[in-house]
Design a protein around this motif. Structure first.
Motif, mmCIF file in Angstrom:
data_model
loop_
_atom_site.group_PDB
_atom_site.id
_atom_site.type_symbol
_atom_site.label_atom_id
_atom_site.label_comp_id
_atom_site.label_asym_id
_atom_site.label_seq_id
_atom_site.Cartn_x
_atom_site.Cartn_y
_atom_site.Cartn_z
ATOM 1 N N GLY A 24 0.844 -1.187 0.000
ATOM 2 C CA GLY A 24 0.000 0.000 0.000
ATOM 3 C C GLY A 24 0.877 1.233 0.000
ATOM 4 N N GLY A 25 0.406 2.288 0.594
ATOM 5 C CA GLY A 25 1.176 3.521 0.627
ATOM 6 C C GLY A 25 0.726 4.458 -0.468
ATOM 7 N N MET A 26 1.679 5.252 -0.954
ATOM 8 C CA MET A 26 1.334 6.231 -1.972
ATOM 9 C C MET A 26 2.475 6.439 -2.946
ATOM 10 S SD MET A 26 1.608 9.778 0.203
ATOM 11 C CE MET A 26 1.658 10.855 -1.206
ATOM 12 N N ALA A 27 2.141 6.935 -4.110
ATOM 13 C CA ALA A 27 3.139 7.273 -5.124
ATOM 14 C C ALA A 27 3.263 8.787 -5.174
ATOM 15 C CB ALA A 27 2.724 6.734 -6.484
ATOM 16 N N GLU A 28 4.506 9.268 -5.309
ATOM 17 C CA GLU A 28 4.754 10.698 -5.446
ATOM 18 C C GLU A 28 5.246 10.966 -6.857
ATOM 19 O OE1 GLU A 28 6.987 12.573 -2.151
ATOM 20 O OE2 GLU A 28 7.128 10.529 -1.404
ATOM 21 N N PHE A 29 4.849 12.105 -7.388
ATOM 22 C CA PHE A 29 5.310 12.531 -8.701
ATOM 23 C C PHE A 29 6.141 13.780 -8.487
ATOM 24 C CE2 PHE A 29 4.864 14.519 -12.887
ATOM 25 C CZ PHE A 29 5.222 13.447 -13.680
ATOM 26 N N ARG A 30 7.365 13.775 -8.984
ATOM 27 C CA ARG A 30 8.299 14.874 -8.742
ATOM 28 C C ARG A 30 7.788 16.171 -9.359
ATOM 29 N NH1 ARG A 30 14.711 14.490 -9.568
ATOM 30 N NH2 ARG A 30 14.230 12.551 -8.537
ATOM 31 N N LYS A 31 7.746 17.209 -8.536
ATOM 32 C CA LYS A 31 7.359 18.531 -9.018
ATOM 33 C C LYS A 31 8.448 19.061 -9.929
ATOM 34 C CE LYS A 31 4.665 19.641 -4.975
ATOM 35 N NZ LYS A 31 4.557 20.456 -3.778
ATOM 36 N N GLY A 32 8.042 19.810 -10.923
ATOM 37 C CA GLY A 32 9.012 20.367 -11.850
ATOM 38 C C GLY A 32 9.446 19.385 -12.916
ATOM 39 N N SER A 33 8.759 18.281 -13.029
ATOM 40 C CA SER A 33 9.100 17.315 -14.065
ATOM 41 C C SER A 33 8.576 17.826 -15.401
ATOM 42 C CB SER A 33 8.513 15.945 -13.739
ATOM 43 O OG SER A 33 7.118 16.023 -13.745
ATOM 44 N N SER A 34 8.866 17.125 -16.438
ATOM 45 C CA SER A 34 8.538 17.601 -17.773
ATOM 46 C C SER A 34 7.035 17.614 -18.053
ATOM 47 C CB SER A 34 9.248 16.746 -18.816
ATOM 48 O OG SER A 34 8.824 15.411 -18.713
ATOM 49 N N PHE A 35 6.243 16.855 -17.333
ATOM 50 C CA PHE A 35 4.791 16.844 -17.561
ATOM 51 C C PHE A 35 4.122 17.796 -16.596
ATOM 52 C CE2 PHE A 35 0.502 15.337 -16.636
ATOM 53 C CZ PHE A 35 -0.030 15.383 -17.903
ATOM 54 N N ASP A 36 3.472 18.815 -17.113
ATOM 55 C CA ASP A 36 2.741 19.736 -16.252
ATOM 56 C C ASP A 36 1.289 19.905 -16.674
ATOM 57 O OD1 ASP A 36 3.035 21.214 -18.506
ATOM 58 O OD2 ASP A 36 4.091 22.880 -17.566
ATOM 59 N N GLY A 37 0.874 19.220 -17.738
ATOM 60 C CA GLY A 37 -0.510 19.259 -18.164
ATOM 61 C C GLY A 37 -0.865 20.417 -19.078
#
Length: 75
Positions: free
Chosen positions: A42-55
């Protein structure tokens, strides 16, 4: 974007290193197997801020589509 994911254990707060989504998932599963053998991962996934995908690319495409619909409706 290959090093944009990190997983955090829901039981003890252990964090995997930054990496791909699949490597992080494998690492957290291995952690659960070693440290918490009778618990489902379980737990959670983090997505690094400032990565190439910003939407913003999706927003741009959506804006162009709306503009085209407005132009088409006036004809």
């Amino acid at each position: 974007m290959a090093d944009s994911y990190r997983y955090r254990c829901g039981e003890c707060g252990h964090r995997t290193a930054w990496g791909s989504e699949s490597r992080g998932a494998e690492a957290i599963e291995a952690h659960y197997g070693r440290r918490h053998p009778n618990v489902l991962p379980g737990g959670m996934a983090e997505f690094r801020k400032g990565s190439s995908f910003d939407g913003s690319g999706c927003l741009l495409v959506l804006g162009v589509l709306v503009l085209l619909l407005v132009i088409a409706s006036r004809r």
